[in-house]
Write a protein that holds these residues in place. Structure first.
Motif, PDB file in Angstrom:
ATOM      1  N   GLU A  60       1.001  -1.446  -0.235  1.00 45.32           N
ATOM      2  CA  GLU A  60      -0.024  -0.004   0.002  1.00 45.32           C
ATOM      3  C   GLU A  60       0.730   1.332   0.621  1.00 45.32           C
ATOM      4  N   VAL A  61       2.031   1.008   0.339  1.00 43.19           N
ATOM      5  CA  VAL A  61       2.485   2.523   0.644  1.00 43.19           C
ATOM      6  C   VAL A  61       3.315   2.753  -0.527  1.00 43.19           C
ATOM      7  N   GLU A  62       4.432   1.425  -1.337  1.00 45.14           N
ATOM      8  CA  GLU A  62       4.432   1.721  -2.398  1.00 45.14           C
ATOM      9  C   GLU A  62       3.849   2.195  -3.710  1.00 45.14           C
ATOM     10  N   HIS A  63       2.005   1.629  -3.557  1.00 39.58           N
ATOM     11  CA  HIS A  63       1.164   2.019  -4.146  1.00 39.58           C
ATOM     12  C   HIS A  63       1.309   3.736  -4.474  1.00 39.58           C
ATOM     13  N   ALA A  64       1.206   4.063  -2.682  1.00 37.36           N
ATOM     14  CA  ALA A  64       0.888   5.698  -2.824  1.00 37.36           C
ATOM     15  C   ALA A  64       2.233   6.584  -2.959  1.00 37.36           C
ATOM     16  N   ARG A  65       3.475   5.705  -2.867  1.00 39.09           N
ATOM     17  CA  ARG A  65       4.325   6.885  -3.359  1.00 39.09           C
ATOM     18  C   ARG A  65       4.908   6.788  -5.424  1.00 39.09           C
ATOM     19  N   ARG A  66       3.899   5.297  -5.473  1.00 39.38           N
ATOM     20  CA  ARG A  66       3.885   5.760  -7.037  1.00 39.38           C
ATOM     21  C   ARG A  66       3.085   6.514  -7.529  1.00 39.38           C
ATOM     22  N   GLN A  67       1.703   6.707  -7.025  1.00 37.12           N
ATOM     23  CA  GLN A  67       1.019   7.373  -7.307  1.00 37.12           C
ATOM     24  C   GLN A  67       1.394   9.759  -6.969  1.00 37.12           C
ATOM     25  N   CYS A  68       1.641   9.388  -5.513  1.00 40.80           N
ATOM     26  CA  CYS A  68       2.609  10.849  -5.922  1.00 40.80           C
ATOM     27  C   CYS A  68       4.024  10.796  -6.970  1.00 40.80           C
ATOM     28  N   HIS A  69       5.066  10.203  -7.437  1.00 41.98           N
ATOM     29  CA  HIS A  69       5.813  10.157  -8.145  1.00 41.98           C
ATOM     30  C   HIS A  69       4.907  10.266  -9.827  1.00 41.98           C
ATOM     31  N   LYS A  70       3.719   9.730 -10.320  1.00 40.89           N
ATOM     32  CA  LYS A  70       3.064  10.073 -11.388  1.00 40.89           C
ATOM     33  C   LYS A  70       2.245  11.698 -11.697  1.00 40.89           C
ATOM     34  N   HIS A  71       1.855  11.689  -9.515  1.00 41.44           N
ATOM     35  CA  HIS A  71       1.239  12.643 -10.466  1.00 41.44           C
ATOM     36  C   HIS A  71       1.114  14.085  -9.972  1.00 41.44           C
ATOM     37  N   CYS A  72       3.132  14.289  -9.199  1.00 41.29           N
ATOM     38  CA  CYS A  72       3.187  15.208  -8.270  1.00 41.29           C
ATOM     39  C   CYS A  72       4.833  15.856  -8.488  1.00 41.29           C
TER      40      CYS A  72
END
Length: 358
Positions: free
Chosen positions: A6-18
């Motif tokens: 779940e935490v890696e998914h959050a990191r990837r989302q941040c990397h993609k969007h931010c």
């Protein structure tokens, strides 16, 4: 509790969007537990104007690296999560239990079709998550510096791993949950690792053979890698994993029977409910009981993985009032940073399931 997937998914989302976006405004809800070493006002003021240049993860922490220090180190605690406004309906925004809402401006190299702005919220119902601003390299600074190896970043050699395991005299399930041993493994992933390693959760670590340790090490890497590749989507996990069948202590899908015909059972090990298959995971040297506890020790399991969660026992669930920012009714005090000024105003306010006791 959110784990490595779940935490890696959050990191990837941040990397993609931010990534490559500059923070244009920050809203916060005053919370002395969520914001560490800074007030919510200070947190908002410091972040404004910074640009995201990279993202990292270690264990259950994810990091936003900025173009200037300090950097943001986040931990979800038991119920934390991040949400993006462009993925929600108007009725779902702002999300419940939000603690900070960060707005990112147009990205460098903005292309047609890209979102003009990105709005991200950090939410946490139980207030056990943490947001820190860290100077220097977050990976070599507290709190991450005191964590153990990350199964996907620096898994020890088999010889080192064997030495690390057998020098401890604790149930192997408790050892896997110890974030000072291995960072990122939580309750359901630990059960999955032990199931595929064919090890009983209560088997003491110092009784394992080198061959068993070799299998355990291999399964740590494989289970964590597959869980991360699933992007925290339970439906993408292999059909032969325990994950789908463990809910409600085996009263859900499969009624406690795995696809291979083996039955699930549940015991308490290291203070956590453990799912396992007794016919495949046999305890050597003792008779298993429904409750298995080890001697009093300083083990930091996932419930007490760092100094943050020492607040767990003394933090009570807040009551909702008319001025409670986590309430869906009434109004709340919001601190908003725009430019160099801080304004205070009033306003209304099928990922992987947590397995804290399943």
């Amino acid at each position: 509790m959110p784990e490595i997937a779940e935490v890696e998914h959050a990191r990837r989302q941040c990397h993609k969007h931010c990534l490559s976006r500059k923070i244009t405004s920050v809203e916060t809800v005053p919370d002395e537990l969520i914001f560490v070493n800074n007030t919510s006002d200070q947190f908002a003021s410091i972040l404004e104007g910074r640009t995201v240049v990279d993202t990292k993860r270690w264990g259950k922490y994810f990091i936003l690296l900025f173009d200037q220090e300090p950097h943001l180190v986040a931990h979800f605690g038991m119920t934390g999560d991040i949400k993006f406004k462009h993925e929600k309906s108007k009725e779902e925004w702002p999300p419940r239990f939000w603690k900070t809402i960060i707005t990112f401006g147009k990205a460098a190299g903005h292309q047609e079709g890209d979102e003009e702005t990105i709005v991200m919220a950090f939410c946490d119902a139980r207030r056990l998550g943490r947001l820190r601003l860290v100077f220097g390299d977050p990976l070599t600074s507290l709190p991450i510096s005191k964590l153990g190896f990350d199964p996907l970043h620096n898994l020890p050699s088999i010889d080192d791993f064997f030495t690390m395991v057998i020098k401890r005299a604790v149930p192997v399930k408790a050892l896997l949950l110890d974030q000072a041993f291995s960072a990122g493994v939580g309750n359901w992933i630990a059960d999955e690792i032990l199931y595929h390693s064919r090890l009983h959760p209560a088997q003491y670590s110092n009784s394992l053979t080198k061959k068993e340790c070799e299998t355990l090490r291999e399964q740590m890497e494989e289970v964590c890698r597959i869980a991360v590749e699933s992007e925290a989507d339970e439906s993408l996990l292999p059909a032969n994993w325990l994950m789908t069948y463990r809910w409600n202590k085996g009263k859900g899908k499969g009624a406690g029977v795995l696809p291979n015909g083996h039955k699930l059972d549940f015991i308490t090990v290291g203070g956590r409910t453990s799912a396992y298959a007794p016919s495949l995971q046999k305890l050597r040297g003792a008779n298993p009981s429904k409750k298995t506890s080890s001697r009093k020790r300083s083990l930091k399991t996932e419930e007490n993985e760092d100094d943050d969660t020492k607040d767990l026992k003394k933090t009570r669930k807040p009551r909702k009032t008319a001025n409670d920012p986590t309430s869906t009714t009434g109004s709340s005090k919001i601190v908003k940073s725009t430019g160099n000024s801080i304004k205070v105003k009033r306003r209304s306010s099928t990922r992987l399931r947590g397995s804290s006791n399943s």
